[in-house]
Design a protein around this motif. Structure first.
Motif, short mmCIF file in Angstrom:
data_model
loop_
_atom_site.label_atom_id
_atom_site.label_comp_id
_atom_site.label_asym_id
_atom_site.label_seq_id
_atom_site.Cartn_x
_atom_site.Cartn_y
_atom_site.Cartn_z
N THR A 157 0.82 -1.21 0.00
CA THR A 157 0.00 0.00 0.00
C THR A 157 0.85 1.26 0.00
O THR A 157 0.55 2.22 -0.69
CB THR A 157 -0.92 0.02 1.25
OG1 THR A 157 -1.50 -1.26 1.38
CG2 THR A 157 -1.98 1.08 1.14
N ALA A 158 1.92 1.22 0.78
CA ALA A 158 2.79 2.40 0.88
C ALA A 158 4.23 2.00 0.60
O ALA A 158 4.65 0.88 0.90
CB ALA A 158 2.68 3.00 2.28
N LEU A 159 4.96 2.93 -0.02
CA LEU A 159 6.40 2.73 -0.22
C LEU A 159 7.11 3.42 0.94
O LEU A 159 7.03 4.65 1.08
CB LEU A 159 6.81 3.35 -1.56
CG LEU A 159 8.30 3.51 -1.84
CD1 LEU A 159 9.01 2.17 -1.78
CD2 LEU A 159 8.52 4.15 -3.22
N ALA A 160 7.77 2.63 1.79
CA ALA A 160 8.46 3.22 2.94
C ALA A 160 9.61 4.09 2.46
O ALA A 160 10.35 3.72 1.55
CB ALA A 160 8.98 2.11 3.86
N GLU A 161 9.72 5.26 3.07
CA GLU A 161 10.77 6.20 2.64
C GLU A 161 12.16 5.68 3.01
O GLU A 161 13.11 5.86 2.27
CB GLU A 161 10.50 7.56 3.31
CG GLU A 161 11.34 8.68 2.75
CD GLU A 161 11.13 9.99 3.52
OE1 GLU A 161 11.96 10.89 3.36
OE2 GLU A 161 10.13 10.08 4.28
N HIS A 162 12.22 5.03 4.17
CA HIS A 162 13.50 4.48 4.64
C HIS A 162 13.41 2.97 4.73
O HIS A 162 12.32 2.41 4.81
CB HIS A 162 13.85 5.06 6.02
CG HIS A 162 13.84 6.56 6.04
ND1 HIS A 162 14.77 7.31 5.36
CD2 HIS A 162 12.98 7.43 6.62
CE1 HIS A 162 14.49 8.60 5.53
NE2 HIS A 162 13.41 8.71 6.30
N LYS A 163 14.58 2.33 4.74
CA LYS A 163 14.61 0.88 4.87
C LYS A 163 13.88 0.44 6.15
O LYS A 163 14.13 1.00 7.22
CB LYS A 163 16.07 0.42 4.91
CG LYS A 163 16.22 -1.08 4.90
CD LYS A 163 17.68 -1.49 5.04
CE LYS A 163 17.77 -2.99 5.27
NZ LYS A 163 19.10 -3.38 5.74
N ILE A 164 13.00 -0.54 5.99
CA ILE A 164 12.24 -1.03 7.15
C ILE A 164 13.19 -1.81 8.05
O ILE A 164 13.92 -2.69 7.58
CB ILE A 164 11.07 -1.92 6.67
CG1 ILE A 164 10.10 -1.10 5.81
CG2 ILE A 164 10.35 -2.53 7.87
CD1 ILE A 164 9.09 -1.94 5.03
N LYS A 165 13.23 -1.43 9.36
CA LYS A 165 14.14 -2.07 10.31
C LYS A 165 13.40 -3.09 11.16
O LYS A 165 12.21 -2.93 11.42
CB LYS A 165 14.78 -1.01 11.22
CG LYS A 165 15.50 0.12 10.48
CD LYS A 165 16.70 -0.35 9.70
CE LYS A 165 17.88 -0.67 10.62
NZ LYS A 165 19.06 -1.08 9.81
N LYS A 166 14.09 -4.10 11.59
CA LYS A 166 13.46 -5.04 12.52
C LYS A 166 13.74 -4.58 13.94
O LYS A 166 14.80 -4.82 14.50
CB LYS A 166 13.92 -6.48 12.27
CG LYS A 166 15.40 -6.78 12.37
CD LYS A 166 15.60 -8.28 12.27
CE LYS A 166 16.97 -8.74 12.70
NZ LYS A 166 18.09 -8.16 11.97
N ASP A 167 12.79 -3.86 14.49
CA ASP A 167 12.94 -3.42 15.88
C ASP A 167 11.91 -4.17 16.71
O ASP A 167 10.73 -4.13 16.44
CB ASP A 167 12.79 -1.90 16.02
CG ASP A 167 11.52 -1.38 15.38
OD1 ASP A 167 10.81 -2.19 14.74
OD2 ASP A 167 11.23 -0.19 15.53
N GLY A 168 12.38 -4.87 17.72
CA GLY A 168 11.48 -5.65 18.55
C GLY A 168 11.21 -7.01 17.94
O GLY A 168 11.86 -7.41 16.97
N SER A 169 10.22 -7.69 18.43
CA SER A 169 10.01 -9.09 18.04
C SER A 169 8.88 -9.27 17.04
O SER A 169 8.87 -10.23 16.29
CB SER A 169 9.73 -9.92 19.29
OG SER A 169 8.64 -9.35 19.99
N GLU A 170 7.91 -8.35 17.01
CA GLU A 170 6.76 -8.51 16.13
C GLU A 170 7.12 -8.11 14.70
O GLU A 170 7.52 -6.97 14.46
CB GLU A 170 5.60 -7.62 16.61
CG GLU A 170 4.74 -8.22 17.71
CD GLU A 170 4.06 -9.50 17.26
OE1 GLU A 170 3.24 -9.43 16.33
OE2 GLU A 170 4.36 -10.57 17.84
N PRO A 171 7.00 -9.02 13.72
CA PRO A 171 7.19 -8.58 12.33
C PRO A 171 6.07 -7.61 11.95
O PRO A 171 4.94 -7.78 12.40
CB PRO A 171 7.11 -9.85 11.52
CG PRO A 171 6.59 -10.90 12.41
CD PRO A 171 6.64 -10.44 13.83
N PRO A 172 6.38 -6.59 11.11
CA PRO A 172 5.33 -5.65 10.73
C PRO A 172 4.32 -6.33 9.79
O PRO A 172 4.68 -7.24 9.05
CB PRO A 172 6.08 -4.54 9.98
CG PRO A 172 7.32 -5.20 9.47
CD PRO A 172 7.66 -6.30 10.44
#
Ligand code: CTP
Ligand code: CA
Length: 228
Positions: A108-123
């Motif tokens: 739906t959206a193009l993330a402006e920055h690289k998506i980071k894995k922060d925490g345990s829940e995958p987005p």
């Protein structure tokens, strides 16, 4: 067919072929894509040029294929770029072949920055439906223009590949649909490059296993008949 003279029955005709797989960007370094090599679309473009057509090849992502001789190549990335290129190049085309593997969905959206894995829940990855380019081209078809679609079908509980192909031809409204029967590893084990060529006029031609160039020739035979 190498070494055999091809008919020059597409002289005076302009054709547009799409090929390859679209890539739907997720962030600056990632995309959703598919495994299409583009080889069938390239073979269609090459054979059309050999038969005398003026050819535009709209190429999404492909394997490392050389440009076919005497063909205009337009490169695209996403489904929406492919759609724009098809509408821009097909207004005066006599035939259109949609051999590209178009992603059905895009993020739906193009993330402006690289998506980071922060925490345990995958987005979660919300998706939007891409436009159906073939259906749009059929809706925009001018008199006499021949529109061809492709479908790779496995059988399933609701029917065999031919059954699914007939339903897809009706749904898309194109003049011809090339149905590739792809094995599902169980009941319908068939080679990838065999299937049927279905016509909106009710004609059904079996396509025996053969090269992509041979399949391209069968498609152009059917198109040439309809161009008259
Ligand atoms: N196609 C298209 N635009 C899309 C999806 C498909 O133009 N958004 C075209 C393909 O290039 C092909 C034909 O439609 O020529 C059939 O593609 P296919 O993926 O088999 O059809 P879908 O309608 O997407 O159905 P399915 O749910 O089986 O994927
Ligand atoms: Ca699809």
């Amino acid at each position: 067919e190498r070494g055999q003279a091809l008919p020059r029955d597409l002289v005076g005709h302009r054709v547009v072929v799409s090929a390859g797989g679209t890539r739907e960007a997720l962030d600056p370094v990632r995309y959703l894509g598919n495994r299409s090599s583009g080889r069938q679309g390239y073979a269609l473009a090459r054979v059309a040029a050999q038969r005398g057509a003026r050819v535009t090849l709209v190429a999404a992502h492909t394997a490392d294929l050389g440009d076919p001789a005497a063909v205009d190549v337009v490169r695209v990335g996403s489904a929406r770029e492919l759609r724009d290129a098809m509408h821009a190049t097909t207004a005066d085309a006599d035939a259109i072949v949609m051999a590209a593997a178009v992603a059905d969905f895009r993020p739906t959206a193009l993330a402006e920055h690289k998506i980071k894995k922060d925490g345990s829940e995958p987005p979660a990855l919300p998706l939007a439906l891409n436009p159906d380019i073939l259906v749009e081209l059929v809706a925009a078809r001018r008199p006499g223009q021949v529109v061809v679609g492709f479908a790779a079908e496995t059988g399933d509980a609701s029917g065999d590949p031919l059954h699914h192909g007939r339903a897809k031809l009706a749904r898309k409204g194109c003049d011809l649909l090339v149905v590739n029967a792809v094995g599902d590893g169980r009941a319908f084990e068939v080679p990838d490059n065999a299937g049927w060529l279905l016509g909106a006029d009710g004609t059904e031609e079996e396509l025996k296993p053969g090269s992509k160039a041979l399949l391209a020739s069968r498609v152009w035979d059917a198109v040439a008949t309809r161009l008259g």
